[in-house]
Design an enzyme around this catalytic site. Structure first.
Site, PDB file in Angstrom:
ATOM      1  N   ASP A   1       0.789  -1.311   0.078  1.00  0.00           N
ATOM      2  CA  ASP A   1      -0.024   0.039  -0.047  1.00  0.00           C
ATOM      3  C   ASP A   1       0.797   1.361   0.055  1.00  0.00           C
ATOM      4  OD1 ASP A   1      -2.675   1.548   0.464  1.00  0.00           O
ATOM      5  OD2 ASP A   1      -1.928   1.908   2.446  1.00  0.00           O
TER       6      ASP A   1
ATOM      7  N   ASP B   1      -1.795  -0.620   6.169  1.00  0.00           N
ATOM      8  CA  ASP B   1      -1.904   0.042   7.486  1.00  0.00           C
ATOM      9  C   ASP B   1      -3.003  -0.669   8.242  1.00  0.00           C
ATOM     10  OD1 ASP B   1      -4.386   0.662   6.582  1.00  0.00           O
ATOM     11  OD2 ASP B   1      -3.777   2.761   5.886  1.00  0.00           O
TER      12      ASP B   1
ATOM     13  N   ASP C   1      -7.045  -0.968   4.532  1.00  0.00           N
ATOM     14  CA  ASP C   1      -6.438  -2.513   3.756  1.00  0.00           C
ATOM     15  C   ASP C   1      -6.778  -3.453   4.392  1.00  0.00           C
ATOM     16  OD1 ASP C   1      -5.112  -0.382   2.195  1.00  0.00           O
ATOM     17  OD2 ASP C   1      -3.421  -0.501   3.705  1.00  0.00           O
TER      18      ASP C   1
END
Length: 275
Positions: A62, A262, A266
């Protein structure tokens, strides 16, 4: 030798001599490893997860808060024709001061640092994901994506038209500011890349993994960040609820996927990943 060395050797011989040596040694090693991980702040769901790590082929990262710091900084203040830089920052900062959005905090913080106390807004309206409207010192101020201003019939003047594309090529996000019926300037904010990210990506490649950058940002911004850290494969414009779908697509293509994120936006993608 000292007693500690003697005791260690004795226990090792006893474990090896046991008919079930592998059955004892492997779980013992895994339990100690997961326990030590917990002490270091690393949560390992179970020993079988550790055994799966050797099969991973792709690692999805991410962008925000993983590759980058997760904190926005105002980097460029570009006033339009006939507009004072200080006035642009003052009105934009005052309007954004009522918002909790990371971009708004970056703009308001920079304005306060440069200009001191900010004016109080007479009214404030937030348009989620697009921008804000506010009244500051009698001026009707609109701050947000250029598309938000375009929807209100406000186009960037000729002197500012090229600014958004140029900023996005550098991995920045552009915010336009209008008041009293005209676009007055452009601001660019940036989520800085962690100094360790390029090194980490290089180490992941060294492990034989293919790194993939996953983000909700536009393609230009995502590719600019990816290029700086050495990632070639980019999945951009992915909304939070779509991230798990992208993980599933990689798995259906035969990849064994590790996901780094995180844990808030996510969560579903982390759960979908093999690791």
């Amino acid at each position: 030798g000292d007693p500690a060395a003697a005791f260690t050797a004795a226990v090792a011989v006893l474990i090896i001599a046991c008919p079930c040596a592998l059955g004892l040694a492997t779980p013992t090693g895994l339990m100690v490893g997961t326990g030590r991980g917990a002490q270091l702040g690393i949560l390992i769901k179970g020993p079988e997860i550790l055994e799966q790590t050797r099969r991973v082929t792709t690692i999805v990262l991410d962008k925000t808060g993983t590759v980058t710091e997760g904190r926005m900084w105002l980097t460029d203040i570009i006033p339009g024709p006939g507009v004072e830089r200080a006035e642009l920052l003052r009105l934009a900062g005052a309007a954004e001061d009522a918002s909790e959005h990371p971009i708004a905090r970056a703009i308001a913080g920079r304005a306060r640092n440069e200009l001191g106390e900010l004016a109080v807004t007479q009214s404030f309206t937030n348009q989620a994901g697009l921008g804000i409207e506010a009244v500051v010192d009698g001026h009707a101020v609109l701050v947000g994506r250029p598309s938000l201003l375009a929807d209100s019939g406000l186009e960037l003047p000729e002197g500012l038209a090229a600014a958004p594309a140029e900023a996005e090529l550098e991995g920045k996000t552009v915010v336009a500011i209008a008041w009293d019926g005209a676009v007055r300037g452009v601001l660019a904010v940036e989520d800085r890349i962690k100094p360790t990210s390029a090194e980490a990506v290089d180490e992941l490649r060294g492990l034989g993994l293919t790194p993939v950058l996953l983000t909700g940002d536009n393609e230009a911004t995502a590719r600019a960040v990816a290029a700086k850290v050495g990632i070639e494969r980019v999945l951009a414009n992915v909304l939070p609820h779509e991230k798990s779908v992208e993980i599933r697509r990689l798995q259906e293509a035969g990849e064994v996927v590790a996901m780094v994120g995180d844990g808030v936006n996510d969560g579903p993608a982390l759960a979908q990943a093999d690791l």
